[in-house]
Design a protein around this motif. Structure first.
Motif, PDB file in Angstrom:
ATOM      1  N   VAL A   1       0.952  -1.202   0.328  1.00 38.70           N
ATOM      2  CA  VAL A   1       0.038  -0.007  -0.149  1.00 38.70           C
ATOM      3  C   VAL A   1       0.744   1.365   0.023  1.00 38.70           C
ATOM      4  O   VAL A   1       1.827   1.408   0.716  1.00 38.70           O
ATOM      5  CB  VAL A   1      -1.049  -0.093   1.328  1.00 38.70           C
ATOM      6  CG1 VAL A   1      -0.470  -0.100   2.486  1.00 38.70           C
ATOM      7  CG2 VAL A   1      -1.798   1.294   1.152  1.00 38.70           C
ATOM      8  N   ALA A   2       0.512   2.215  -0.706  1.00 38.61           N
ATOM      9  CA  ALA A   2       1.253   3.367  -0.950  1.00 38.61           C
ATOM     10  C   ALA A   2       0.351   4.840  -0.596  1.00 38.61           C
ATOM     11  O   ALA A   2      -0.839   4.423  -0.773  1.00 38.61           O
ATOM     12  CB  ALA A   2       1.956   3.481  -2.222  1.00 38.61           C
ATOM     13  N   VAL A   3       0.609   5.776  -0.511  1.00 35.33           N
ATOM     14  CA  VAL A   3       0.046   6.858   0.149  1.00 35.33           C
ATOM     15  C   VAL A   3       0.374   8.109  -0.900  1.00 35.33           C
ATOM     16  O   VAL A   3       1.442   8.424  -1.317  1.00 35.33           O
ATOM     17  CB  VAL A   3       0.000   7.384   1.528  1.00 35.33           C
ATOM     18  CG1 VAL A   3       1.284   7.701   1.887  1.00 35.33           C
ATOM     19  CG2 VAL A   3      -0.930   8.440   1.729  1.00 35.33           C
ATOM     20  N   VAL A   4      -0.615   8.661  -1.659  1.00 36.83           N
ATOM     21  CA  VAL A   4      -0.526   9.954  -2.175  1.00 36.83           C
ATOM     22  C   VAL A   4      -1.249  11.035  -1.637  1.00 36.83           C
ATOM     23  O   VAL A   4      -2.434  10.790  -1.075  1.00 36.83           O
ATOM     24  CB  VAL A   4      -0.595   9.901  -3.875  1.00 36.83           C
ATOM     25  CG1 VAL A   4       0.517   8.869  -4.301  1.00 36.83           C
ATOM     26  CG2 VAL A   4      -1.880   9.058  -4.067  1.00 36.83           C
ATOM     27  N   THR A   5      -1.184  12.439  -2.011  1.00 38.95           N
ATOM     28  CA  THR A   5      -1.988  13.390  -1.578  1.00 38.95           C
ATOM     29  C   THR A   5      -2.206  14.239  -2.647  1.00 38.95           C
ATOM     30  O   THR A   5      -1.308  14.565  -3.667  1.00 38.95           O
ATOM     31  CB  THR A   5      -1.204  14.125  -0.381  1.00 38.95           C
ATOM     32  OG1 THR A   5      -0.224  14.952  -0.833  1.00 38.95           O
ATOM     33  CG2 THR A   5      -0.759  13.218   0.599  1.00 38.95           C
TER      34      THR A   5
ATOM     35  N   VAL B   1      -2.870   6.981   8.738  1.00 37.36           N
ATOM     36  CA  VAL B   1      -2.645   5.840   7.843  1.00 37.36           C
ATOM     37  C   VAL B   1      -1.407   5.157   8.189  1.00 37.36           C
ATOM     38  O   VAL B   1      -1.423   3.712   8.157  1.00 37.36           O
ATOM     39  CB  VAL B   1      -2.048   6.737   6.260  1.00 37.36           C
ATOM     40  CG1 VAL B   1      -1.796   5.489   5.367  1.00 37.36           C
ATOM     41  CG2 VAL B   1      -3.453   7.095   5.823  1.00 37.36           C
ATOM     42  N   LYS B   2      -0.279   5.630   9.019  1.00 37.20           N
ATOM     43  CA  LYS B   2       0.755   4.877   9.314  1.00 37.20           C
ATOM     44  C   LYS B   2       0.606   3.894  10.531  1.00 37.20           C
ATOM     45  O   LYS B   2       0.901   2.918  10.591  1.00 37.20           O
ATOM     46  CB  LYS B   2       1.993   5.897   9.775  1.00 37.20           C
ATOM     47  CG  LYS B   2       2.464   6.619   8.489  1.00 37.20           C
ATOM     48  CD  LYS B   2       3.712   7.532   9.072  1.00 37.20           C
ATOM     49  CE  LYS B   2       4.288   8.238   8.091  1.00 37.20           C
ATOM     50  NZ  LYS B   2       5.555   9.130   8.658  1.00 37.20           N
ATOM     51  N   GLN B   3      -0.195   4.546  11.368  1.00 34.18           N
ATOM     52  CA  GLN B   3      -0.969   3.517  12.388  1.00 34.18           C
ATOM     53  C   GLN B   3      -1.616   2.692  12.109  1.00 34.18           C
ATOM     54  O   GLN B   3      -1.290   1.233  12.447  1.00 34.18           O
ATOM     55  CB  GLN B   3      -1.982   4.395  13.368  1.00 34.18           C
ATOM     56  CG  GLN B   3      -2.513   3.765  14.598  1.00 34.18           C
ATOM     57  CD  GLN B   3      -3.058   4.739  15.589  1.00 34.18           C
ATOM     58  OE1 GLN B   3      -3.371   5.739  15.371  1.00 34.18           O
ATOM     59  NE2 GLN B   3      -3.530   4.126  16.663  1.00 34.18           N
TER      60      GLN B   3
ATOM     61  N   VAL C   1       3.266   0.936   5.021  1.00 39.05           N
ATOM     62  CA  VAL C   1       2.676   1.857   3.916  1.00 39.05           C
ATOM     63  C   VAL C   1       4.317   2.742   3.362  1.00 39.05           C
ATOM     64  O   VAL C   1       4.919   3.040   3.945  1.00 39.05           O
ATOM     65  CB  VAL C   1       1.796   3.164   4.289  1.00 39.05           C
ATOM     66  CG1 VAL C   1       2.342   4.117   5.436  1.00 39.05           C
ATOM     67  CG2 VAL C   1       1.135   3.833   3.066  1.00 39.05           C
ATOM     68  N   ARG C   2       3.817   2.853   1.978  1.00 37.01           N
ATOM     69  CA  ARG C   2       5.049   3.536   1.387  1.00 37.01           C
ATOM     70  C   ARG C   2       4.673   4.928   0.982  1.00 37.01           C
ATOM     71  O   ARG C   2       3.660   5.562   0.450  1.00 37.01           O
ATOM     72  CB  ARG C   2       5.162   2.679   0.022  1.00 37.01           C
ATOM     73  CG  ARG C   2       6.334   3.616  -0.850  1.00 37.01           C
ATOM     74  CD  ARG C   2       6.888   2.373  -2.045  1.00 37.01           C
ATOM     75  NE  ARG C   2       7.836   3.112  -2.820  1.00 37.01           N
ATOM     76  CZ  ARG C   2       8.355   2.439  -3.856  1.00 37.01           C
ATOM     77  NH1 ARG C   2       8.368   1.116  -3.863  1.00 37.01           N
ATOM     78  NH2 ARG C   2       9.415   3.235  -4.541  1.00 37.01           N
ATOM     79  N   GLU C   3       5.414   5.689   1.406  1.00 33.12           N
ATOM     80  CA  GLU C   3       5.320   7.378   1.271  1.00 33.12           C
ATOM     81  C   GLU C   3       6.083   7.756   0.065  1.00 33.12           C
ATOM     82  O   GLU C   3       6.954   7.186  -0.383  1.00 33.12           O
ATOM     83  CB  GLU C   3       5.839   7.948   2.417  1.00 33.12           C
ATOM     84  CG  GLU C   3       5.170   7.642   3.861  1.00 33.12           C
ATOM     85  CD  GLU C   3       5.638   8.293   4.887  1.00 33.12           C
ATOM     86  OE1 GLU C   3       5.562   9.583   5.161  1.00 33.12           O
ATOM     87  OE2 GLU C   3       6.150   7.792   5.730  1.00 33.12           O
TER      88      GLU C   3
END
Length: 323
Positions: free
Chosen positions: A163-167, A183-185, A190-192
């Protein structure tokens, strides 16, 4: 008693960013090279003055590509578009110039790359915003929108190790930090992004408001209601304890906002031109302001290249077209 303004403090930096400058210039150069009309999918940037100015020169803003005649020249707005819109534009045979901000394009490229590696995505952003629709539209599935901390707990990922996060690039830095922590919790692996998705201009303008707000009695933000980054500046000033208002034009400024607030802070969202800032300064001078000074801030020297095929008009011609 009449309202009395003593000082105007200007945030630095404020107003246009490199992505907005580039997007507007793409439409201007297209009008110069190909003549009117030039079709633009969605408002090129979220500012009423800019959009109306380009309309007056022959730009036609549309949402549905069915409104564009065959063979026409089409510009994608700075917010970016989905892959479906790109495919439709190609199928309809339009000559397309892409004004998507390169920092938004960077997010799209990252999404495509990691999707090929099997990742799902959590996107932090505002539902319905065209940038969010464009980024989520890079994929047909596997990308989940969260607007607040509560939304994070509702996300279901098939493989939490992928899973990765984008904003969205125009969010509040502080709000995004809180959501990212959630999200990290929930997804410790997660990949930032390699670099923060929130753009340099959004960050710099928010930092400038953090410096400005404690030094003034009221903050005025120049920006249109549809402008995400302008709204975030107003919210940030209020969070810091300073009353704040947003105006689309100088005539929107209300005297009662300024009553008992002799020191006024002024900033502008990244899609607001300086001509509007100067008009607000003139209005504030009419209330008696005599001192106008800029606070120290980051100097921005970023410039993004234009698409191929639009670089043969001189900057003097483009500048003349604006006057």
């Amino acid at each position: 008693m009449p309202v009395q303004i003593d000082d105007i403090l200007l945030a630095e930096p404020r107003g246009f960013c490199a992505g907005v400058d580039r997007a507007i210039e793409i439409v201007e150069r297209a009008l110069l090279k190909f003549g009117a009309p030039i079709y633009v999918r969605h408002e090129i940037v979220h500012n009423t003055y800019v959009v109306n100015d380009l309309k007056a020169r022959g730009a036609i803003f549309i949402e549905d590509l069915a409104e564009v005649p065959a063979g026409a020249t089409l510009v994608f707005s700075a917010h970016g578009v989905s892959q479906e819109v790109r495919r439709e534009a190609q199928a309809r045979g339009f000559q397309v110039f892409d004004a998507t901000c390169p920092l938004v394009t960077k997010v799209h490229v990252e999404v495509a790359k990691l999707h090929r590696e099997g990742y799902e995505f959590i996107m932090i952003g505002h539902k319905g915003h065209p940038e969010v629709e464009g980024t989520m539209g890079q994929l047909t599935d596997g990308i989940h929108l969260v607007e607040d901390v509560e939304d994070v707990a509702k996300v279901r990922i098939a493989d939490p190790s992928k899973v990765a996060v984008v904003t969205q690039t125009t969010l509040s830095v502080d709000d995004t930090r809180d959501i990212l922590a959630a999200v990290k919790q929930h997804f410790p692996l997660v990949r930032e992004p390699k670099q923060q998705d929130i753009c340099y201009a959004t960050q710099n303008r928010q930092d400038a408001v953090k410096l400005l707000a404690p030094q003034v009695d009221v903050v005025v933000v120049v920006g249109s209601p549809t402008s995400s980054n302008s709204n975030r500046l107003r919210e940030l000033a209020e969070r810091l304890g300073t009353p704040a208002y947003m105006v689309d034009a100088a005539d929107d400024l209300k005297a009662e906002w300024l009553d008992g607030h002799p020191r006024v802070g002024l900033t502008a969202g990244a899609s607001a031109p300086d001509v509007l800032v100067q008009a607000v300064i003139d209005r504030l001078r009419s209330f008696g302001a005599t001192s106008v000074r800029s606070l120290p801030g980051v100097e921005e020297h970023v410039r993004f290249p234009l698409p191929m095929g639009l670089g043969d008009k001189s900057m003097a011609e483009v500048a003349a077209s604006r006057s």
